[in-house]
Write a protein that holds these residues in place. Structure first.
Motif, PDB file in Angstrom:
ATOM      1  N   HIS A   1      49.670  37.523  48.390  1.00 27.33           N
ATOM      2  CA  HIS A   1      48.248  37.798  48.652  1.00 27.33           C
ATOM      3  C   HIS A   1      47.371  37.254  47.523  1.00 27.33           C
ATOM      4  O   HIS A   1      46.300  36.693  47.788  1.00 27.33           O
ATOM      5  N   ILE A   2      47.802  37.415  46.289  1.00 25.34           N
ATOM      6  CA  ILE A   2      47.045  36.864  45.150  1.00 25.34           C
ATOM      7  C   ILE A   2      46.966  35.349  45.274  1.00 25.34           C
ATOM      8  O   ILE A   2      45.886  34.757  45.129  1.00 25.34           O
ATOM      9  N   ARG A   3      48.100  34.698  45.542  1.00 24.38           N
ATOM     10  CA  ARG A   3      48.110  33.228  45.682  1.00 24.38           C
ATOM     11  C   ARG A   3      47.176  32.773  46.805  1.00 24.38           C
ATOM     12  O   ARG A   3      46.436  31.805  46.652  1.00 24.38           O
ATOM     13  N   GLU A   4      47.200  33.471  47.935  1.00 27.07           N
ATOM     14  CA  GLU A   4      46.352  33.093  49.067  1.00 27.07           C
ATOM     15  C   GLU A   4      44.867  33.261  48.731  1.00 27.07           C
ATOM     16  O   GLU A   4      44.043  32.411  49.068  1.00 27.07           O
ATOM     17  N   ALA A   5      44.517  34.355  48.048  1.00 25.67           N
ATOM     18  CA  ALA A   5      43.115  34.579  47.659  1.00 25.67           C
ATOM     19  C   ALA A   5      42.656  33.494  46.686  1.00 25.67           C
ATOM     20  O   ALA A   5      41.542  32.968  46.814  1.00 25.67           O
ATOM     21  N   GLU A   6      43.502  33.144  45.716  1.00 24.48           N
ATOM     22  CA  GLU A   6      43.134  32.096  44.762  1.00 24.48           C
ATOM     23  C   GLU A   6      43.096  30.731  45.432  1.00 24.48           C
ATOM     24  O   GLU A   6      42.264  29.891  45.093  1.00 24.48           O
TER      25      GLU A   6
ATOM     26  N   SER B   1      29.352  24.103  47.322  1.00 25.41           N
ATOM     27  CA  SER B   1      30.527  24.734  47.902  1.00 25.41           C
ATOM     28  C   SER B   1      30.153  25.444  49.205  1.00 25.41           C
ATOM     29  O   SER B   1      29.070  26.001  49.328  1.00 25.41           O
ATOM     30  N   ALA B   2      31.067  25.448  50.170  1.00 25.68           N
ATOM     31  CA  ALA B   2      30.810  26.127  51.445  1.00 25.68           C
ATOM     32  C   ALA B   2      30.737  27.636  51.271  1.00 25.68           C
ATOM     33  O   ALA B   2      30.035  28.318  51.993  1.00 25.68           O
ATOM     34  N   SER B   3      31.473  28.167  50.319  1.00 22.16           N
ATOM     35  CA  SER B   3      31.443  29.602  50.027  1.00 22.16           C
ATOM     36  C   SER B   3      31.013  29.775  48.579  1.00 22.16           C
ATOM     37  O   SER B   3      31.637  29.230  47.671  1.00 22.16           O
ATOM     38  N   ASN B   4      29.941  30.523  48.352  1.00 21.13           N
ATOM     39  CA  ASN B   4      29.395  30.663  47.007  1.00 21.13           C
ATOM     40  C   ASN B   4      29.989  31.822  46.222  1.00 21.13           C
ATOM     41  O   ASN B   4      30.028  31.789  45.000  1.00 21.13           O
ATOM     42  N   LEU B   5      30.399  32.867  46.928  1.00 19.51           N
ATOM     43  CA  LEU B   5      30.914  34.072  46.283  1.00 19.51           C
ATOM     44  C   LEU B   5      32.175  34.526  47.003  1.00 19.51           C
ATOM     45  O   LEU B   5      32.212  34.532  48.238  1.00 19.51           O
ATOM     46  N   GLN B   6      33.174  34.913  46.209  1.00 21.53           N
ATOM     47  CA  GLN B   6      34.406  35.434  46.781  1.00 21.53           C
ATOM     48  C   GLN B   6      34.969  36.489  45.835  1.00 21.53           C
ATOM     49  O   GLN B   6      34.729  36.437  44.633  1.00 21.53           O
ATOM     50  N   PHE B   7      35.717  37.422  46.382  1.00 25.03           N
ATOM     51  CA  PHE B   7      36.443  38.359  45.528  1.00 25.03           C
ATOM     52  C   PHE B   7      37.660  38.897  46.246  1.00 25.03           C
ATOM     53  O   PHE B   7      37.794  38.759  47.463  1.00 25.03           O
ATOM     54  N   TYR B   8      38.556  39.458  45.448  1.00 24.65           N
ATOM     55  CA  TYR B   8      39.623  40.258  46.028  1.00 24.65           C
ATOM     56  C   TYR B   8      39.709  41.560  45.262  1.00 24.65           C
ATOM     57  O   TYR B   8      39.374  41.635  44.076  1.00 24.65           O
ATOM     58  N   ILE B   9      40.125  42.600  45.982  1.00 23.98           N
ATOM     59  CA  ILE B   9      40.284  43.942  45.424  1.00 23.98           C
ATOM     60  C   ILE B   9      41.668  44.433  45.834  1.00 23.98           C
ATOM     61  O   ILE B   9      42.082  44.230  46.974  1.00 23.98           O
ATOM     62  N   THR B  10      42.341  45.085  44.917  1.00 21.97           N
ATOM     63  CA  THR B  10      43.645  45.640  45.236  1.00 21.97           C
ATOM     64  C   THR B  10      43.889  46.910  44.434  1.00 21.97           C
ATOM     65  O   THR B  10      43.225  47.132  43.423  1.00 21.97           O
ATOM     66  N   ASP B  11      44.822  47.712  44.915  1.00 22.64           N
ATOM     67  CA  ASP B  11      45.316  48.827  44.102  1.00 22.64           C
ATOM     68  C   ASP B  11      46.654  48.429  43.492  1.00 22.64           C
ATOM     69  O   ASP B  11      47.272  49.200  42.787  1.00 22.64           O
ATOM     70  N   SER B  12      47.115  47.226  43.793  1.00 18.65           N
ATOM     71  CA  SER B  12      48.328  46.557  43.315  1.00 18.65           C
ATOM     72  C   SER B  12      49.625  47.158  43.866  1.00 18.65           C
ATOM     73  O   SER B  12      50.699  46.709  43.474  1.00 18.65           O
ATOM     74  N   THR B  13      49.541  48.108  44.777  1.00 21.29           N
ATOM     75  CA  THR B  13      50.767  48.664  45.360  1.00 21.29           C
ATOM     76  C   THR B  13      50.735  48.712  46.888  1.00 21.29           C
ATOM     77  O   THR B  13      51.728  48.407  47.536  1.00 21.29           O
TER      78      THR B  13
ATOM     79  N   HIS C   1      47.374  48.176  49.001  1.00 26.08           N
ATOM     80  CA  HIS C   1      46.217  47.623  49.709  1.00 26.08           C
ATOM     81  C   HIS C   1      45.694  46.345  49.034  1.00 26.08           C
ATOM     82  O   HIS C   1      45.728  46.220  47.811  1.00 26.08           O
ATOM     83  N   PHE C   2      45.146  45.454  49.880  1.00 26.51           N
ATOM     84  CA  PHE C   2      44.565  44.201  49.395  1.00 26.51           C
ATOM     85  C   PHE C   2      43.382  43.835  50.282  1.00 26.51           C
ATOM     86  O   PHE C   2      43.518  43.705  51.495  1.00 26.51           O
ATOM     87  N   VAL C   3      42.187  43.687  49.683  1.00 30.20           N
ATOM     88  CA  VAL C   3      40.957  43.347  50.409  1.00 30.20           C
ATOM     89  C   VAL C   3      40.366  42.077  49.807  1.00 30.20           C
ATOM     90  O   VAL C   3      40.332  41.924  48.582  1.00 30.20           O
ATOM     91  N   THR C   4      39.916  41.171  50.673  1.00 26.95           N
ATOM     92  CA  THR C   4      39.224  39.970  50.212  1.00 26.95           C
ATOM     93  C   THR C   4      37.847  39.916  50.858  1.00 26.95           C
ATOM     94  O   THR C   4      37.624  40.531  51.901  1.00 26.95           O
TER      95      THR C   4
END
Length: 190
Positions: free
Chosen positions: A96-101, A137-149, A151-154
């Motif tokens: 998930h981290i790799r995909e978000a990056e 850039s087509a997307s100006n702002l992005q983030f990801y949030i996780t609890d690291s165990t 859940h993962f939100v982008t």
């Protein structure tokens, strides 16, 4: 006679030019930009059946996306959308981290710079990165949030227009503040 006719034609042309050219001197209009002003945000809590909650601006409208716990924060007056996705973590946290990056760095072709800011709220188990992409850039702002165990939100900001950094700057700044507020108020339900 020929001279007289030519003289009359010259006087006629001169008189017509004099009449046509009379008037005010043309003055170039000053170049002006449309000043975009947006209302001060009033935030409301987003309640859902998913594993997370947050506050979002009343200037945005929530719409369901393709999957459960995926949403659009629509900014209709700005022709913008923040696409929010959710993934449960099942022994695939690194993927998930790799995909978000990957989603961020796919924009390096058009982005002139990428500012990355890490954030963490250990008391809420909220960790992640916030990316601001400069340039066309087509997307100006992005983030990801996780609890690291579990859940993962982008989230990704997109405009329904060609990327024009100067023209979109006021809208990007407004939504950037909304996205930061979303991060500050983000909580896991379990």
């Amino acid at each position: 006679m020929y001279f007289c006719k030519m003289f009359k034609n010259a006087i006629f042309i001169f008189a017509v030019l004099l009449l046509v050219s009379c008037g005010k001197d043309p003055i170039p209009k000053p170049y002006g930009e449309l000043r975009l002003e947006y209302p001060a945000p009033k935030y409301q809590k987003f309640e859902n059946n998913c594993a997370y909650t947050f506050e979002y601006s009343d200037f945005a409208k929530i719409a369901d996306a393709k999957r459960p716990c995926w949403y659009y924060l629509n900014y209709p007056k700005m022709k913008a959308k923040v696409f929010v996705t959710y993934y449960p973590i099942k022994n695939d946290f690194a993927a998930h981290i790799r995909e978000a990056e990957k989603m961020v760095y796919e924009h390096t072709i058009k982005a002139s710079a990428i500012d990355t800011k890490s954030f963490e709220y250990p008391e809420k188990k909220v960790y992640g990165n916030f990316y601001e992409l400069k340039g066309q850039s087509a997307s100006n702002l992005q983030f990801y949030i996780t609890d690291s165990t579990k859940h993962f939100v982008t989230a990704y900001l997109y405009f329904n227009t060609r990327p024009k950094p100067d023209s979109l700057a006021p809208a990007v700044d407004y939504i950037k503040n909304d996205m930061k507020h979303l991060l500050d108020t983000f909580e896991w339900k379990n």
